[in-house]
Design an enzyme around this catalytic site. Structure first.
Site, PDB file in Angstrom:
ATOM      1  N   GLY A   1       4.732 -10.376   3.725  1.00  0.00           N
ATOM      2  CA  GLY A   1       5.493 -10.309   4.970  1.00  0.00           C
ATOM      3  C   GLY A   1       4.871 -11.170   6.053  1.00  0.00           C
TER       4      GLY A   1
ATOM      5  N   MET B   1       0.848  -1.191   0.000  1.00  0.00           N
ATOM      6  CA  MET B   1       0.000   0.000   0.000  1.00  0.00           C
ATOM      7  C   MET B   1       0.887   1.246   0.000  1.00  0.00           C
ATOM      8  SD  MET B   1      -3.437  -0.950   2.047  1.00  0.00           S
ATOM      9  CE  MET B   1      -2.864  -0.651   3.686  1.00  0.00           C
ATOM     10  N   GLY B   2       2.136   1.095  -0.433  1.00  0.00           N
ATOM     11  CA  GLY B   2       3.031   2.247  -0.510  1.00  0.00           C
ATOM     12  C   GLY B   2       3.596   2.614   0.849  1.00  0.00           C
TER      13      GLY B   2
ATOM     14  N   SER C   1       6.753  -0.874  10.102  1.00  0.00           N
ATOM     15  CA  SER C   1       5.366  -0.713   9.656  1.00  0.00           C
ATOM     16  C   SER C   1       5.199   0.729   9.193  1.00  0.00           C
ATOM     17  CB  SER C   1       4.416  -0.969  10.832  1.00  0.00           C
ATOM     18  OG  SER C   1       3.137  -0.423  10.559  1.00  0.00           O
ATOM     19  N   SER C   2       4.403   0.906   8.153  1.00  0.00           N
ATOM     20  CA  SER C   2       4.157   2.276   7.686  1.00  0.00           C
ATOM     21  C   SER C   2       3.494   3.088   8.790  1.00  0.00           C
ATOM     22  CB  SER C   2       3.267   2.256   6.450  1.00  0.00           C
ATOM     23  OG  SER C   2       3.853   1.414   5.478  1.00  0.00           O
TER      24      SER C   2
ATOM     25  N   HIS D   1       9.426  -3.656   3.124  1.00  0.00           N
ATOM     26  CA  HIS D   1       8.963  -3.883   1.750  1.00  0.00           C
ATOM     27  C   HIS D   1      10.144  -4.201   0.830  1.00  0.00           C
ATOM     28  CE1 HIS D   1       5.716  -1.075   3.280  1.00  0.00           C
ATOM     29  NE2 HIS D   1       5.007  -2.108   2.862  1.00  0.00           N
TER      30      HIS D   1
ATOM     31  N   GLN E   1     -10.387  -2.475   2.396  1.00  0.00           N
ATOM     32  CA  GLN E   1      -9.933  -3.122   3.628  1.00  0.00           C
ATOM     33  C   GLN E   1      -9.893  -2.165   4.816  1.00  0.00           C
ATOM     34  OE1 GLN E   1      -6.124  -4.122   1.543  1.00  0.00           O
ATOM     35  NE2 GLN E   1      -5.170  -3.746   3.519  1.00  0.00           N
TER      36      GLN E   1
ATOM     37  N   LEU F   1       6.669   2.942   1.492  1.00  0.00           N
ATOM     38  CA  LEU F   1       7.567   1.793   1.583  1.00  0.00           C
ATOM     39  C   LEU F   1       8.674   2.023   2.601  1.00  0.00           C
ATOM     40  CD1 LEU F   1       7.883   0.816  -2.189  1.00  0.00           C
ATOM     41  CD2 LEU F   1       6.188   0.099  -0.508  1.00  0.00           C
TER      42      LEU F   1
HETATM   43  O1  PAF Z   1      -0.242  -5.782   3.365  1.00  0.00           O
HETATM   44  C1  PAF Z   1      -0.686  -4.843   2.676  1.00  0.00           C
HETATM   45  O2  PAF Z   1      -0.022  -3.832   2.463  1.00  0.00           O
HETATM   46  C2  PAF Z   1      -2.086  -4.962   2.077  1.00  0.00           C
HETATM   47  O3  PAF Z   1      -2.963  -5.593   2.954  1.00  0.00           O
HETATM   48  C3  PAF Z   1      -2.091  -5.627   0.694  1.00  0.00           C
HETATM   49  C4  PAF Z   1      -1.633  -7.085   0.748  1.00  0.00           C
HETATM   50  C5  PAF Z   1      -1.204  -4.851  -0.259  1.00  0.00           C
HETATM   51  C6  PAF Z   1      -3.521  -5.638   0.131  1.00  0.00           C
HETATM   52  O4  PAF Z   1      -4.010  -4.344   0.015  1.00  0.00           O
END
Ligand code: PAF
Length: 312
Positions: A171, A53-54, A209-210, A60, A84, A56
């Protein structure tokens, strides 16, 4: 940033549309023998995807590097998936920095970055038909965030269809997500290999974590109780402790902390349900806590009573 063009200095090619992705994939096709499990890139033509989800960070990039080791072509997706996030969650304030992400990916070995907007992923608006995580999604994160894992699985399946990878890397930090993806792939016969990549931690132990960006210095200090609890559980498992000992070790550390613990569970990696006290074999310690207004998770795959086997 101009969409759908190679980024400067040999970085990954950025695409934002379905057509752009299709063209980019045609230039880096998955080849024959692509499903040879265990083949380490090296001309097999395997394509890997790393979904993000960027915002990063080194966690990542570790996924991208791991992808590079098992595939010849690496596609990174960057998409903050509205499906989500529940109403009132941090969808709007979720950190977004596409230029920064591309700069990081330039050195990490990604070939293509697919960074669509919601209307590209969901051209008809919110999807009517979705993937349900079922019992795997009702507990832990699912109990705290109803529907969260359904939203994750729905976008993961869509991105798998769009990217058509041979291998997808996730991850281990998002342990329940990894369990749910594995279960979806197994239950729905999705033709992809799923690989879990170990959590990357800062020097002080905090899992990357972001959302760490939200923490004040004091909150960050308090958040470290999560990684201390993970370490205590790992030590208890290595010392031959059973499920009850491992749970107790984590809980003892958390009890001395200054965070609001949402759950501290020891679960079966196939079902995400609590393991019984006499459980032997693979288990996952799953923790979630609120530190100020930030919700953090930490997890560890463990092996109980059978140190001759690899970790989950
Ligand atoms: O882990 C994440 O960043 C998100 O849940 C994912 C797997 C990219 C789905 O949106």
């Amino acid at each position: 940033m101009t969409p759908d063009v190679p980024t400067p200095a040999g970085g990954p090619r950025l695409v934002t549309t379905r057509d752009g992705l299709r063209e980019a994939l045609a230039d880096v096709p998955a080849g024959p023998g692509a499903h040879a499990v265990g083949s380490a890139g090296g001309g097999s033509g395997r394509r890997a995807v790393v979904m993000t989800m960027g915002a990063l960070h080194a966690g990542h990039l570790a996924l991208v590097r791991a992808a590079r080791e098992v595939a010849d072509h690496v596609v990174v997706t960057i998409f903050v998936n509205p499906l989500q996030f529940a109403p009132g969650e941090d969808l709007d304030r979720y950190p977004r920095d596409l230029d920064g992400d591309l700069a990081l990916l330039a050195g990490a070995g990604a070939d293509v970055v697919f960074a669509p907007t919601p209307d590209v992923v969901y051209p008809d608006g919110d999807p009517v038909v979705r993937v349900a995580a079922g019992a795997v999604g009702d507990v832990l994160e699912g109990a705290a965030r109803p529907g969260h894992l359904d939203g994750v699985l729905t976008v993961v399946l869509k991105l798998l269809h769009l990217v058509r990878p041979d291998v997808a890397l996730f991850g281990q930090k998002d342990a329940q997500q990894l369990m749910a993806v594995r279960r979806m792939v197994r239950d729905l016969d999705v033709d992809v290999e799923v690989v879990g990549v170990p959590t990357v931690r800062d020097a002080d132990g905090l899992a990357l974590s972001s959302r760490n960006a939200y923490l004040s210095a004091d909150e960050r200090r308090r958040a470290l109780v999560l990684s201390r609890a993970v370490r205590a559980a790992e030590e208890a498992a290595v010392a031959g402790g059973g499920a009850a000992d491992v749970r107790a070790a984590a809980q003892a550390v958390l009890a001395g902390g200054e965070v609001d613990v949402e759950y501290a569970a020891l679960v079966d990696p196939l079902t995400a349900q609590d393991v019984p006290a006499d459980h032997l074999g693979a288990a996952v310690l799953a923790l979630a806590a609120r530190v100020g207004s930030t919700r953090l998770i930490d997890n560890a795959p463990l092996m109980l009573g059978r140190h001759d086997l690899e970790h989950a």
